[in-house]
Scaffold this motif. Structure first.
Motif, PDB file in Angstrom:
ATOM      1  N   TYR A 129       1.357  -1.031   0.101  1.00 46.07           N
ATOM      2  CA  TYR A 129       0.179   0.112   0.069  1.00 46.07           C
ATOM      3  C   TYR A 129       0.745   1.454   0.058  1.00 46.07           C
ATOM      4  O   TYR A 129       0.432   2.216   0.138  1.00 46.07           O
ATOM      5  CB  TYR A 129      -0.724  -0.111   1.089  1.00 46.07           C
ATOM      6  N   TYR A 130       1.936   1.215  -0.755  1.00 45.78           N
ATOM      7  CA  TYR A 130       3.296   1.693  -0.208  1.00 45.78           C
ATOM      8  C   TYR A 130       2.598   3.188  -1.829  1.00 45.78           C
ATOM      9  O   TYR A 130       2.087   2.522  -2.101  1.00 45.78           O
ATOM     10  CB  TYR A 130       4.492   1.540  -0.198  1.00 45.78           C
ATOM     11  N   HIS A 131       2.707   4.834  -1.581  1.00 40.73           N
ATOM     12  CA  HIS A 131       2.505   5.410  -3.072  1.00 40.73           C
ATOM     13  C   HIS A 131       3.781   5.413  -3.573  1.00 40.73           C
ATOM     14  O   HIS A 131       4.592   6.425  -3.606  1.00 40.73           O
ATOM     15  CB  HIS A 131       1.889   6.657  -2.356  1.00 40.73           C
ATOM     16  N   TYR A 132       4.572   4.636  -4.816  1.00 36.15           N
ATOM     17  CA  TYR A 132       5.765   4.400  -5.581  1.00 36.15           C
ATOM     18  C   TYR A 132       4.944   5.844  -6.116  1.00 36.15           C
ATOM     19  O   TYR A 132       4.108   5.984  -6.894  1.00 36.15           O
ATOM     20  CB  TYR A 132       5.325   3.153  -5.738  1.00 36.15           C
ATOM     21  N   SER A 133       6.306   6.425  -6.495  1.00 35.34           N
ATOM     22  CA  SER A 133       6.382   7.103  -8.117  1.00 35.34           C
ATOM     23  C   SER A 133       6.026   6.845  -9.895  1.00 35.34           C
ATOM     24  O   SER A 133       6.316   7.356 -10.193  1.00 35.34           O
ATOM     25  CB  SER A 133       7.748   8.242  -7.805  1.00 35.34           C
ATOM     26  N   ASP A 134       6.157   5.492  -9.156  1.00 37.81           N
ATOM     27  CA  ASP A 134       6.313   4.458 -10.963  1.00 37.81           C
ATOM     28  C   ASP A 134       6.273   3.086 -10.820  1.00 37.81           C
ATOM     29  O   ASP A 134       5.921   3.153  -9.648  1.00 37.81           O
ATOM     30  CB  ASP A 134       7.423   5.154 -11.390  1.00 37.81           C
ATOM     31  N   TYR A 135       4.997   2.896 -11.741  1.00 37.63           N
ATOM     32  CA  TYR A 135       5.401   1.060 -11.957  1.00 37.63           C
ATOM     33  C   TYR A 135       6.738   0.156 -12.177  1.00 37.63           C
ATOM     34  O   TYR A 135       6.261  -0.226 -11.010  1.00 37.63           O
ATOM     35  CB  TYR A 135       4.390   1.389 -12.920  1.00 37.63           C
ATOM     36  N   GLU A 136       7.038   1.008 -12.585  1.00 36.97           N
ATOM     37  CA  GLU A 136       8.821   0.105 -12.533  1.00 36.97           C
ATOM     38  C   GLU A 136       8.744  -0.892 -10.892  1.00 36.97           C
ATOM     39  O   GLU A 136       9.394  -1.082 -10.597  1.00 36.97           O
ATOM     40  CB  GLU A 136       9.707   0.899 -13.146  1.00 36.97           C
ATOM     41  N   SER A 137       8.719   0.787 -10.060  1.00 42.19           N
ATOM     42  CA  SER A 137       9.036   1.120  -8.380  1.00 42.19           C
ATOM     43  C   SER A 137       8.548  -0.595  -7.838  1.00 42.19           C
ATOM     44  O   SER A 137       8.287  -0.728  -7.329  1.00 42.19           O
ATOM     45  CB  SER A 137       9.588   2.351  -7.967  1.00 42.19           C
ATOM     46  N   MET A 138       7.106   0.652  -8.416  1.00 51.41           N
ATOM     47  CA  MET A 138       6.164  -0.384  -7.650  1.00 51.41           C
ATOM     48  C   MET A 138       6.338  -1.773  -7.886  1.00 51.41           C
ATOM     49  O   MET A 138       6.329  -2.802  -6.952  1.00 51.41           O
ATOM     50  CB  MET A 138       4.108  -0.274  -8.205  1.00 51.41           C
ATOM     51  N   TRP A 139       6.410  -2.204  -8.836  1.00 48.19           N
ATOM     52  CA  TRP A 139       6.632  -4.011  -9.396  1.00 48.19           C
ATOM     53  C   TRP A 139       8.145  -4.277  -8.779  1.00 48.19           C
ATOM     54  O   TRP A 139       8.284  -6.021  -9.032  1.00 48.19           O
ATOM     55  CB  TRP A 139       6.071  -3.980 -11.291  1.00 48.19           C
ATOM     56  N   GLY A 140       8.743  -3.346  -8.637  1.00 42.14           N
ATOM     57  CA  GLY A 140       9.937  -4.095  -8.591  1.00 42.14           C
ATOM     58  C   GLY A 140       9.962  -4.454  -6.683  1.00 42.14           C
ATOM     59  O   GLY A 140      10.650  -6.085  -6.450  1.00 42.14           O
ATOM     60  N   TYR A 141       9.361  -3.638  -6.328  1.00 38.77           N
ATOM     61  CA  TYR A 141       9.056  -3.881  -4.619  1.00 38.77           C
ATOM     62  C   TYR A 141       8.243  -5.641  -4.472  1.00 38.77           C
ATOM     63  O   TYR A 141       8.259  -6.638  -4.023  1.00 38.77           O
ATOM     64  CB  TYR A 141       8.023  -3.449  -3.668  1.00 38.77           C
ATOM     65  N   TYR A 142       6.448  -5.443  -6.076  1.00 41.05           N
ATOM     66  CA  TYR A 142       5.895  -6.195  -5.570  1.00 41.05           C
ATOM     67  C   TYR A 142       6.609  -7.580  -6.093  1.00 41.05           C
ATOM     68  O   TYR A 142       6.095  -8.763  -5.797  1.00 41.05           O
ATOM     69  CB  TYR A 142       4.572  -6.105  -6.786  1.00 41.05           C
ATOM     70  N   SER A 143       7.281  -7.556  -7.073  1.00 39.80           N
ATOM     71  CA  SER A 143       7.864  -8.583  -7.755  1.00 39.80           C
ATOM     72  C   SER A 143       8.712  -9.760  -6.902  1.00 39.80           C
ATOM     73  O   SER A 143       8.876 -11.216  -6.703  1.00 39.80           O
ATOM     74  CB  SER A 143       9.027  -8.793  -8.693  1.00 39.80           C
ATOM     75  N   GLN A 144       9.603  -9.076  -5.590  1.00 41.43           N
ATOM     76  CA  GLN A 144      10.307 -10.012  -5.098  1.00 41.43           C
ATOM     77  C   GLN A 144       9.997 -10.251  -4.384  1.00 41.43           C
ATOM     78  O   GLN A 144      10.582 -10.815  -3.113  1.00 41.43           O
ATOM     79  CB  GLN A 144      11.410  -8.101  -4.764  1.00 41.43           C
TER      80      GLN A 144
END
Length: 280
Positions: A62-77
């Motif tokens: 539920y963190y507000h990431y600045s972009d989808y690349e960062s968001m999926w960087g966390y989700y994926s790991q």
């Protein structure tokens, strides 16, 4: 605790069917604590934890990431860590304890542990499953397996933090970004979710709805954040049918509802240890 363990074993032997309600406490007992940083998840997510100042692994959802690349960087790991994690011993102990009894499991856990050991037809993941993806709108009823996408993302990470733009998963119907199928304001309560919930209702009706059947309600590691999903319905089922017994197993101090009298049982202790004792 010995007395409670013996009583629970006796109730299982006498039960015609078992309904299990599983909360995050079972995952925590297995070493996968999603609400506090513990070694199993802290190690693979350490860099992300420090960068974003996350208070827990699940806070990253539920963190507000600045972009989808960062968001999926966390989700994926995060998802990869759980995909690669071994099945927790308490899950294996639960499966052994239930044995061949007719059973159904209702869970608020999303971490794939139960789906490895229990048949899909006997499982309802009420809050979703983060091995599945959905459109963030959502524009369709479709759920997509995340496995191949997750492995591709994590094998192409940039500085261990984000994924290449071309790997951001998108809906093939509308082009919006895909997100994990996890409860939030866009959670897809589609046909898969409705069918699994109906299977649960059908199981309850088949066994609890018949007054001549003895049913064991087994509540494991359920907290008080969402009592309307497991805890309160279990209390109601036990109160309305004298052949239904309710057992709550949790680590913190509590008690079984007084109105259930001799049909309610509270077993306090670490779930891993308690489930192991049940199978000795």
């Amino acid at each position: 605790m010995k007395t409670e363990i013996e009583q629970l074993k006796k109730w299982l032997e006498e039960a015609d069917a078992v309904i299990v309600g599983v909360g995050s406490g079972l995952s925590s007992a297995a070493g996968y604590n999603h609400y506090h940083w513990k070694s199993a998840l802290e190690q693979p997510l350490h860099q992300l934890r420090e960068t974003y100042g996350l208070e827990s692994p699940f806070a990253g959802f539920y963190y507000h990431y600045s972009d989808y690349e960062s968001m999926w960087g966390y989700y994926s790991q995060y998802i990869r860590a759980m995909m690669d994690a071994p099945t927790g011993q308490p899950v294996l102990e639960l499966k052994k304890f239930i044995g061949e009894k007719p059973h159904f499991i209702l869970t608020t856990n999303i971490d794939m542990q139960l789906a490895r050991e229990f048949d899909e037809k006997n499982l309802c993941m009420f809050q979703g499953d983060f091995s599945m993806l959905q459109c963030s709108q959502p524009c369709s009823d479709e759920l997509i397996s995340a496995r191949n996408l997750i492995y591709e993302m994590t094998e192409n990470l940039i500085d261990g933090m984000w994924i290449p733009s071309e790997l951001v998963p998108r809906c093939e119907h509308c082009g919006r970004v895909l997100v994990p199928w996890v409860r939030d304001d866009t959670f897809l309560e589609g046909s898969d979710w409705k069918e699994s919930l109906q299977r649960y209702y059908d199981f309850v009706e088949k066994w609890v709805g018949q007054k001549d059947k003895t049913v064991l309600l087994l509540e494991l590691g359920v907290g008080e954040m969402t009592p309307a999903i497991i805890k309160l319905p279990f209390w109601n089922m036990a109160a309305e049918n004298e052949n239904v017994r309710y057992v709550c197993m949790n680590q913190k101090e509590s008690s079984a509802p007084q109105h259930l009298k001799d049909r309610g049982l509270y077993v306090q202790g670490d779930l891993a240890r308690t489930l192991h004792f049940l199978n000795k």
